[in-house]
Design an enzyme around this catalytic site. Structure first.
Site, PDB file in Angstrom:
ATOM      1  N   GLU A 108      -0.054  -0.820   1.405  1.00  0.00           N
ATOM      2  CA  GLU A 108      -1.022   0.215   1.803  1.00  0.00           C
ATOM      3  C   GLU A 108      -1.948   0.574   0.646  1.00  0.00           C
ATOM      4  O   GLU A 108      -3.144   0.780   0.845  1.00  0.00           O
ATOM      5  CB  GLU A 108      -0.306   1.469   2.324  1.00  0.00           C
ATOM      6  CG  GLU A 108       0.506   1.274   3.597  1.00  0.00           C
ATOM      7  CD  GLU A 108      -0.342   1.001   4.840  1.00  0.00           C
ATOM      8  OE1 GLU A 108      -1.578   1.061   4.766  1.00  0.00           O
ATOM      9  OE2 GLU A 108       0.264   0.704   5.896  1.00  0.00           O
TER      10      GLU A 108
ATOM     11  N   ARG B  73      -5.947  -0.192   1.129  1.00  0.00           N
ATOM     12  CA  ARG B  73      -6.830   0.977   1.242  1.00  0.00           C
ATOM     13  C   ARG B  73      -7.504   1.314  -0.081  1.00  0.00           C
ATOM     14  O   ARG B  73      -8.723   1.448  -0.155  1.00  0.00           O
ATOM     15  CB  ARG B  73      -6.053   2.186   1.767  1.00  0.00           C
ATOM     16  CG  ARG B  73      -5.428   1.895   3.124  1.00  0.00           C
ATOM     17  CD  ARG B  73      -4.916   3.139   3.800  1.00  0.00           C
ATOM     18  NE  ARG B  73      -3.881   2.790   4.760  1.00  0.00           N
ATOM     19  CZ  ARG B  73      -3.599   3.487   5.849  1.00  0.00           C
ATOM     20  NH1 ARG B  73      -4.264   4.573   6.134  1.00  0.00           N
ATOM     21  NH2 ARG B  73      -2.626   3.108   6.661  1.00  0.00           N
TER      22      ARG B  73
ATOM     23  N   ASP C 280       1.118  -9.923  11.089  1.00  0.00           N
ATOM     24  CA  ASP C 280      -0.327 -10.006  11.350  1.00  0.00           C
ATOM     25  C   ASP C 280      -1.254 -10.430  10.207  1.00  0.00           C
ATOM     26  O   ASP C 280      -1.832 -11.516  10.212  1.00  0.00           O
ATOM     27  CB  ASP C 280      -0.829  -8.677  11.960  1.00  0.00           C
ATOM     28  CG  ASP C 280      -0.357  -7.419  11.208  1.00  0.00           C
ATOM     29  OD1 ASP C 280       0.242  -7.557  10.138  1.00  0.00           O
ATOM     30  OD2 ASP C 280      -0.607  -6.303  11.699  1.00  0.00           O
TER      31      ASP C 280
ATOM     32  N   GLU D  53      -7.981  -2.500  15.950  1.00  0.00           N
ATOM     33  CA  GLU D  53      -7.903  -3.965  16.123  1.00  0.00           C
ATOM     34  C   GLU D  53      -8.697  -4.511  17.316  1.00  0.00           C
ATOM     35  O   GLU D  53      -9.287  -5.593  17.229  1.00  0.00           O
ATOM     36  CB  GLU D  53      -6.438  -4.420  16.227  1.00  0.00           C
ATOM     37  CG  GLU D  53      -5.644  -4.280  14.934  1.00  0.00           C
ATOM     38  CD  GLU D  53      -5.198  -2.855  14.616  1.00  0.00           C
ATOM     39  OE1 GLU D  53      -5.261  -2.001  15.538  1.00  0.00           O
ATOM     40  OE2 GLU D  53      -4.820  -2.587  13.468  1.00  0.00           O
TER      41      GLU D  53
HETATM   42  C1  DMJ Z   1      -4.721  -0.862   9.088  1.00  0.00           C
HETATM   43  O1  DMJ Z   1      -4.265  -0.092   8.038  1.00  0.00           O
HETATM   44  C2  DMJ Z   1      -4.823  -2.307   8.710  1.00  0.00           C
HETATM   45  O2  DMJ Z   1      -5.660  -2.929   9.614  1.00  0.00           O
HETATM   46  C3  DMJ Z   1      -3.502  -3.014   8.681  1.00  0.00           C
HETATM   47  O3  DMJ Z   1      -3.623  -4.405   8.478  1.00  0.00           O
HETATM   48  C4  DMJ Z   1      -2.683  -2.778   9.906  1.00  0.00           C
HETATM   49  N1  DMJ Z   1      -3.132  -1.752  10.721  1.00  0.00           N
HETATM   50  C5  DMJ Z   1      -3.844  -0.615  10.289  1.00  0.00           C
HETATM   51  C6  DMJ Z   1      -4.655  -0.011  11.400  1.00  0.00           C
HETATM   52  O4  DMJ Z   1      -4.136  -0.173  12.647  1.00  0.00           O
END
Ligand code: DMJ
Length: 575
Positions: A196, A200, A329, A461
């Site tokens: 995270e 971010r 993902d 998404e």
């Molecule tokens: C985001 O923080 C990023 O896209 C992450 O890869 C997974 N999902 C959240 C938002 O849904």
């Protein structure tokens, strides 16, 4: 607030009528005359669409106080557009866009403006009630810090820097930058999610630096990058999920089976770490992520698939659970984006991505009885016919990967991308917002069958895939679907003091979860804005979006040559 019908938006929500365009352009030509001199003060929008060579794109935009006085609001009673005078538009939403409008190359100003208004509303409320906190709680009108960022603060600020800048919300961008300069304290001592913080904070600061050239972002991101390095001190070099930013101690999530690391976490560092090396000239960041790549490339994969849990001690898979949604993902996303960000030179990433896609197609891609294509999850060979909202990013991913796969596969990939995006759109009925997970068993067709899966937390998404599919195909349905999402967000998620997630997308009376996630500002609103923008705003050939939608420039081959030449002379021109 229920979305009011905007003047000039046709039944489908798209486009201005010819007569309205004419009147509007007449009005704008007056504005051009009035503000002609002002145009010389405007920053060059080309910075956002020229292929950057590690982008120091141009000096920062002029601060608000330097803007020409002639841009004062028009007197009451003058012509207004969407409730705003053109000069207010100019002042509030930036010269960047009015300049685009004057050039006449806008696509749909109404939709632009609405996305700007949403961003401004989300930002203003965060600023008013939660400034310096990580997120806004819009119902209780206070801030939320949470425990994902190890004591770092201001996640919504760092996540918003590039969105504000791209949207031309320059006063807000300046406030955000000032906060980073004066208040972003990286000497915290808490437990942070490596993933995270990377997507971010590192992603947000890198993008802000590349877009604006402001040194403070580079300074902060380098300092933060260094603090993440101890997480890689494991027997295999596979980082653990949690790190104490002060002591550098790291450990695995308590919920991760047998002390394992998570594929989507250690597999989602590559883009940012390559840029950390590029900016600092320090190869260590690249070495760390290349080591992860090497291990993943070498290890045996069940049916060619990558399970979600791996031991950072033994380097073996811990469980055979495979998912293109949560836990897996963005690992796949970063393979194709590593290839694209390398100016298509990273052939190892290319090979790994297309082999993974082949395994995914063989083992996970399914067709429902109702004809919907979806990506099931895989548990040791048994399929779980469920798709998470998170997995809906894959429409866009498969779309951007269509060009560079095995010969003759382009159309196949584009079709698959369109089918998955269609399925995700289907999951958005009836509120036009989608559940956290939806199923395709026991008669279900893209619907959440469990109460606990029915929430929507402002995730991006599905809209992300609309944006990519629009750029790739220009099929108007993607803008129409994006418009539906805008209306639904306004109707169900807007509250008096910001935007909130909702607990049940099927309930007729909404119940809000009281959280405005920072990814709503960095991703959802940015992707919507780009969906309604022209393709030359952050062109996909020049920019790659990290998984939190922070744009990073493609590293051009010639930049690398220049880089190694200057490195030979003991310096870098990339600073
Ligand atoms: C985001 O923080 C990023 O896209 C992450 O890869 C997974 N999902 C959240 C938002 O849904």
């Amino acid at each position: 607030m229920v979305l009011r019908k905007l003047p000039g938006v046709s039944a489908s929500g798209m486009g201005l009528r010819l007569s309205q365009k004419f009147v509007f352009l007449l009005f704008l030509s007056g504005l051009v005359t009035l503000c002609f001199g002002a145009l010389f003060f405007l920053p060059d929008t080309v910075r956002l669409n020229r292929g950057p060579c590690l982008a120091h794109l141009s000096p920062e935009a002029p601060p608000a106080e330097n803007r020409p006085e002639m841009l004062a609001p028009l007197p009451p009673g003058s012509t207004r557009f969407n409730g705003l005078s053109a000069c207010e538009l100019f002042m509030s939403y930036g010269y960047l866009h009015i300049k685009r409008v004057i050039r006449g190359d806008f696509t749909d100003l109404n939709l632009f403006v609405l996305c700007l208004q949403m961003m401004k509303f989300a930002w203003d409320n965060y600023k008013r009630y939660a400034w310096g906190n990580n997120e806004l709680r819009p119902l209780t009108r206070n801030g939320h810090l949470g425990n994902m960022f190890g004591g770092l603060r201001g996640a919504s600020i760092v996540d918003s820097l590039d969105t504000l800048y791209i949207m031309g919300l320059m006063e807000e961008y300046e406030e955000a930058k000032e906060w980073v300069q004066n208040n972003l304290d990286l000497n915290s001592n808490g437990e942070a999610s490596l993933f995270e913080v990377n997507i971010r904070y590192v992603g947000g600061l890198l993008s802000a630096y590349y877009l604006t050239g402001a040194e403070i972002f580079k300074q902060k991101v380098m300092e933060l990058g260094e603090k993440l390095l101890p997480a890689f001190n494991t027997p295999t070099g596979i980082p653990r999920g949690v790190i104490n930013l002060g002591s550098g101690t790291s450990w695995s999530w308590g919920w991760a089976s047998a002390g394992s690391s998570i594929l989507a976490e250690f597999g989602t560092l590559h883009l940012e770490f390559l840029h950390l090396s590029q900016l600092s000239g320090n190869p260590l960041f690249t070495e760390k992520v290349m080591n992860i790549r090497k291990l993943l490339n070498k290890i045996e994969k069940p049916h060619g698939l990558y399970p979600n849990f791996l031991s950072p001690v033994s380097g073996n898979w811990v469980q055979h659970h495979v998912s293109i949604g949560g836990l897996g993902d963005s690992f796949y996303e970063y393979l194709i984006k590593s290839y694209l960000m390398s100016d298509k030179t990273d052939q190892e990433a290319q090979k790994m991505y297309y082999s993974a896609m082949e395994a995914i197609e063989t083992n996970l891609v399914q067709k429902s009885p109702g004809g919907l294509t979806y990506l099931a999850e895989w548990r040791g060979g048994i399929l779980d016919h469920k798709m998470g909202h998170l997995a809906c990013f894959s429409g866009g991913m498969i779309g951007i990967g269509a060009d560079d796969g095995p010969a003759g596969q382009r159309q196949h990939y584009l079709d698959l991308a369109a089918e998955i995006t269609h399925t995700c759109h289907e999951s958005y009925s009836p509120t036009k917002l989608g559940p956290e997970a939806f199923r395709f068993d026991a008669g279900a067709e893209a619907t959440a069958t469990r109460l606990s899966d029915r929430y929507y937390i402002l995730r991006p998404e599905v809209i992300e895939s609309y944006m990519y599919m629009w750029r790739l195909t220009h099929d108007p349905k993607y803008r129409e679907w994006g418009w539906e999402a805008v209306e639904a967000l306004e109707k169900h998620c807007r509250v008096d003091a910001g935007f909130s997630g909702i607990r049940d997308v099927y309930a007729s009376t909404v119940s809000h979860d009281n959280m405005q996630q920072s990814f709503f500002l960095s991703e959802t609103l940015k992707y919507l804005y780009l969906l309604f923008s022209d393709d030359d705003l952050l062109p996909l050939e020049d920019w790659v979006f990290n998984t939190e939608a922070h744009p990073l420039p493609v590293i051009r081959k010639r930049c690398l040559q220049e880089h190694s030449a200057t490195q030979d002379h003991g310096q870098t021109n990339l600073e």
